[in-house]
Motif scaffolding. Structure first.
Motif, PDB file in Angstrom:
ATOM      1  N   ASP A 364       0.608  -1.342   0.027  1.00 19.23           N
ATOM      2  CA  ASP A 364      -0.006  -0.356   0.254  1.00 19.23           C
ATOM      3  C   ASP A 364       1.123   1.819  -0.236  1.00 19.23           C
ATOM      4  OD1 ASP A 364      -2.436  -1.463  -0.031  1.00 19.23           O
ATOM      5  OD2 ASP A 364      -2.059  -1.917   1.868  1.00 19.23           O
ATOM      6  N   GLY A 376      -4.588  -3.604   2.997  1.00 19.72           N
ATOM      7  CA  GLY A 376      -4.777  -2.679   2.197  1.00 19.72           C
ATOM      8  C   GLY A 376      -6.517  -3.951   2.136  1.00 19.72           C
ATOM      9  N   TRP A 410      -0.735   6.451   1.982  1.00 19.86           N
ATOM     10  CA  TRP A 410      -1.359   5.717   2.682  1.00 19.86           C
ATOM     11  C   TRP A 410      -2.522   5.979   4.277  1.00 19.86           C
ATOM     12  CZ3 TRP A 410      -4.543   1.434   0.803  1.00 19.86           C
ATOM     13  CH2 TRP A 410      -5.124   0.496   1.625  1.00 19.86           C
ATOM     14  N   GLN A 412      -5.015   5.791   5.808  1.00 20.99           N
ATOM     15  CA  GLN A 412      -6.261   5.311   6.370  1.00 20.99           C
ATOM     16  C   GLN A 412      -5.716   4.373   7.869  1.00 20.99           C
ATOM     17  OE1 GLN A 412      -7.813   2.372   3.380  1.00 20.99           O
ATOM     18  NE2 GLN A 412      -7.400   0.227   4.850  1.00 20.99           N
ATOM     19  N   GLY A 413      -4.337   4.141   7.471  1.00 21.85           N
ATOM     20  CA  GLY A 413      -3.793   3.620   8.931  1.00 21.85           C
ATOM     21  C   GLY A 413      -3.196   2.442   8.455  1.00 21.85           C
ATOM     22  N   PRO A 415      -2.679  -1.438   8.978  1.00 20.64           N
ATOM     23  CA  PRO A 415      -3.779  -2.364   9.453  1.00 20.64           C
ATOM     24  C   PRO A 415      -3.328  -3.336  10.373  1.00 20.64           C
ATOM     25  CG  PRO A 415      -2.847  -2.058   6.996  1.00 20.64           C
ATOM     26  CD  PRO A 415      -2.144  -1.470   7.599  1.00 20.64           C
ATOM     27  N   PRO A 438      -8.323   4.797  15.845  1.00 19.43           N
ATOM     28  CA  PRO A 438      -8.928   3.978  15.687  1.00 19.43           C
ATOM     29  C   PRO A 438      -9.694   3.023  14.725  1.00 19.43           C
ATOM     30  CG  PRO A 438      -8.667   3.328  17.739  1.00 19.43           C
ATOM     31  CD  PRO A 438      -8.352   4.814  17.450  1.00 19.43           C
ATOM     32  N   ARG A 441     -12.221  -2.491  10.731  1.00 23.09           N
ATOM     33  CA  ARG A 441     -12.497  -2.672   9.245  1.00 23.09           C
ATOM     34  C   ARG A 441     -13.644  -3.185   9.224  1.00 23.09           C
ATOM     35  NH1 ARG A 441      -8.082  -3.820   5.089  1.00 23.09           N
ATOM     36  NH2 ARG A 441      -6.595  -2.100   6.284  1.00 23.09           N
ATOM     37  N   VAL A 458     -10.303  -6.815  11.220  1.00 22.93           N
ATOM     38  CA  VAL A 458      -9.381  -5.759  10.682  1.00 22.93           C
ATOM     39  C   VAL A 458      -9.227  -4.996  11.912  1.00 22.93           C
ATOM     40  CG1 VAL A 458      -7.735  -5.080   9.257  1.00 22.93           C
ATOM     41  CG2 VAL A 458      -8.015  -7.440   8.723  1.00 22.93           C
ATOM     42  N   ASP A 460      -8.194  -0.651  11.417  1.00 27.96           N
ATOM     43  CA  ASP A 460      -7.352   0.682  11.052  1.00 27.96           C
ATOM     44  C   ASP A 460      -6.728   1.519  11.694  1.00 27.96           C
ATOM     45  OD1 ASP A 460      -7.195  -0.938   8.257  1.00 27.96           O
ATOM     46  OD2 ASP A 460      -9.334  -0.406   8.455  1.00 27.96           O
TER      47      ASP A 460
END
Ligand SMILES: O=C(CO)[C@H](O)[C@H](O)COP(=O)(O)O
Length: 650
Positions: A364, A376, A410, A412-413, A415, A438, A441, A458, A460
């Protein structure tokens, strides 16, 4: 009930019973009845249980006839009048009167009459239905006629259709035979045999169909048709062979003498595939370059990562042809497993093959030190296991993933794969660790969270820039949280990362710090159709010079011979970059730090090298030979001064 059961004659003057015929057949208290009969002449019927007692009293003589209650009274009285004419009043004379043929005949006639009346009644009541039946029978016979006519027509239509399909199959068969006659285009010998047998079969069938079509269009013959499965298999094989044939022409240096395993043309990278978007092109060329440089013919156990770049990795690997027969492929998740299976590659698992030769995977985001953010696609647990198990772990991505610092593109954090029951606690703890909002997902078009291939959840977890400055430290801190299964931070694992650019070049960052740019290889006819080029140079079909530049639109740029040599050299230079990537010390006679490399090779050396290289022709299977011959040509080859290859350490 059509008989007279009992007959009595009573003389009331003498109070004497003269006749009692068939006395036992009916149990009736006749005396009781007789005493009730008035003394004058009279005629009457009594109902006595199930019986009818008919009597006539004439001058003191009472005649009684007992029958079943349903018996016709008229008949009983008719019989009584006959009794009155008897000369001899006795049981025998009554019996003989009862049994006279006329009486029997009457009785039989009456029975027949009754049956006929009943039947006529029934027939009258069924009259309608019989008419309907007749109508329906007529309808059915006309329908049957129409059906027979239609089915004959249909059978004819089907027959013509069948013959048309046969003609088409035959045509396809002949075309496929033409294209697949070189067994190099067919993956397995069994396939080749199958196709050739079927081509012959289709051909005979076509001839037969034609003959029948011409001579007897209305008759059907015992067919030699290919059945549907065979036709399907033939079409599939033909299609794949045609496809493979065109791919081979595009991607391989083909040679009749060349035996397997096939060697990919290292000079040729796909840089102008019109159907792909620039980003997809970038992914593809990165994947191709990564496979070419890292998946050698000796690579037997290959890890296949996940994501949108990986299909191109598989595509390039598949192009290595029969080398794949010896290989086993380990997936990192559902998607890669599908890719492996769909491409007829051998599937294995990391528990069978804990030592992998090379794993190729997407990412990612990748930073300058080859630390990568992954997950991702929620496959990072398996991806990390396969990356760790691999002798060589290579990242393949498009230019957007190339970053100085993680978390830049990237956002979104990180994973984090967690045990489902622990997710809430991990969410709290990761927040305490410094993550900003956080989240668990959630599935797309699924109510509830994403569930990984390992049945986990998961999270993120975005972090601020400072955390990403030391990704390894961040990785360790997250990994220490209870309930965390794996973290999508891959630190110090990749040997190299290949970034494909939309301009056709590939940037290669290596773990040793080197950064190479593999320039777009120019697409020349020489690269794609090497033998065609030679042929055309010597045999001009139209009398015009073949070296004339092609004008206007078209896929290739025919150049002059010198231009072709130039392009060829540039391709060789790309090869060298690839070779250097495999063995960083091979071309290290120049310690270049942000410097253009310079040559210490003489013009004479270069010319000799060029001759040697050209003498190799296009059946290039020995890369070291190319390397030897190209050392001179590759440096300083760019007479125009274009910076095609820069090697530097950042
Ligand atoms: O780590 C991954 C999946 O877990 C993928 O490799 C990563 O998400 C890259 O995917 P793409 O190539 O589609 O951008």
């Amino acid at each position: 009930m059509t008989t007279i059961n009992r007959v009595l004659i009573f003389d009331s003057n003498k109070a004497e019973l003269i006749v009692d015929y068939n006395k036992d057949s009916v149990d009736v208290d006749v005396h009781k009845i007789i005493h009730k009969i008035p003394p004058n002449n009279s005629k009457l019927s009594y109902l006595y249980g199930d019986y009818l007692v008919n009597y006539e009293s004439v001058d003191g003589i009472i005649y009684l006839v007992i029958t079943h209650k349903d018996f016709d009274r008229q008949k009983s009285f008719g019989f009584i009048s006959k009794l009155q004419h008897l000369d001899d009043l006795s049981d025998d004379s009554v019996a003989s009167l009862l049994n006279t043929p006329t009486h029997q005949l009457h009785s039989n006639i009456n029975q027949v009459k009754q049956v006929m009346i009943d039947n006529v009644d029934q027939i009258i009541s069924r009259g309608d239905r019989i008419d309907n039946l007749v109508d329906r029978t007529n309808d059915m016979s006309s329908q049957a006629f129409a059906f027979r006519k239609r089915s004959t027509m249909l059978r004819r239509q089907m027959w013509y259709k069948n013959k048309r399909i046969q003609l088409l199959t035959g045509f396809v068969g002949v075309v496929s035979g033409f294209f697949t006659s070189e067994s190099t285009l067919i993956k397995h010998q069994a396939d080749a045999l199958f196709i050739h047998v079927h081509v012959l079969w289709a051909f005979i069938d076509t001839l037969l169909a034609l003959l029948v079509f011409i001579l007897a269009p209305n008759c059907t013959i015992p067919s030699f048709n290919l059945n549907i499965i065979s036709t399907y298999k033939l079409a599939k094989l033909t299609g794949s062979c045609l496809l493979r044939g065109s791919q081979l022409r595009m991607n391989f240096i083909t040679s009749p003498s060349q035996t397997t395993p096939k060697r990919l043309n290292p000079l040729r990278l796909h840089t102008s595939l019109p159907t792909l978007s620039p980003t997809e092109q970038g992914k593809r060329i990165a994947a191709y370059a990564a496979v070419d440089a890292n998946v050698s013919l000796d690579s037997r156990v290959i890890g296949i990562g996940s994501g949108s770049t990986v299909p191109y990795v598989i595509e390039r690997i598949v192009q290595q042809g029969e080398a794949n027969v010896q290989r086993v492929f380990i997936p990192t998740g559902f998607q890669s497993k599908q890719l492996i299976v769909q491409n007829d590659l051998v599937l294995g698992d990391v528990d069978q093959y804990p030592a992998i030769d090379v794993t190729l995977d997407g990412a990612d985001e990748v930073d300058g030190n080859l630390n990568a953010l992954k997950g991702g696609g929620a496959c990072h647990l398996r991806e990390k296991v396969l990356a760790e198990a691999a002798n060589i772990f290579v990242i393949v991505a498009d230019e957007r993933k190339n970053s100085k610092l993680l978390g830049t593109t990237w956002t979104q954090g990180v994973p984090i794969e967690v045990a489902p029951f622990a997710y809430a606690k991990v969410l709290q703890n990761v927040q305490k660790l410094g993550a900003m909002r956080p989240t668990l997902r959630m599935g797309v078009r699924k109510a509830g969270p994403v569930v990984t291939d390992n049945a986990n959840f998961v999270i993120d977890a975005p972090f601020s820039e400072s955390y990403y400055r030391d990704p390894k430290e961040l990785l360790m801190r997250i990994k220490m949280l209870t309930g965390v299964v794996e973290v999508g931070l891959f630190c110090g694992m990749a040997k190299a990362a290949y970034f494909g650019y939309s301009n056709g070049s590939v940037l290669i960052r290596s773990a040793d710090g080197t950064v190479c740019e593999q320039a777009s290889t120019r697409e020349t006819t020489h690269n794609v159709y090497p033998r065609a080029l030679e042929k055309d140079r010597h045999e001009s079909r139209n009398g015009l010079q073949n070296v004339t530049k092609k004008q206007g639109a078209g896929p290739h740029a025919w150049g002059t011979y010198d231009e072709e040599i130039n392009h060829y050299e540039l391709g060789v230079k790309d090869t060298l970059v690839g070779l250097r990537m495999r063995n960083p010390h091979a071309a290290e006679n120049s310690d270049t730090r942000h410097q253009r490399r310079t040559s210490n090779v003489s013009v004479e050396d270069r010319d000799n090298a060029r001759k040697e290289r050209l003498s190799l022709g296009n059946d290039i299977t020995d890369l070291s030979a190319i390397a030897r011959s190209s050392a001179a040509g590759s440096v300083n080859a760019n007479a125009n001064g274009d910076a095609l290859v820069d090697a530097h350490v950042e």
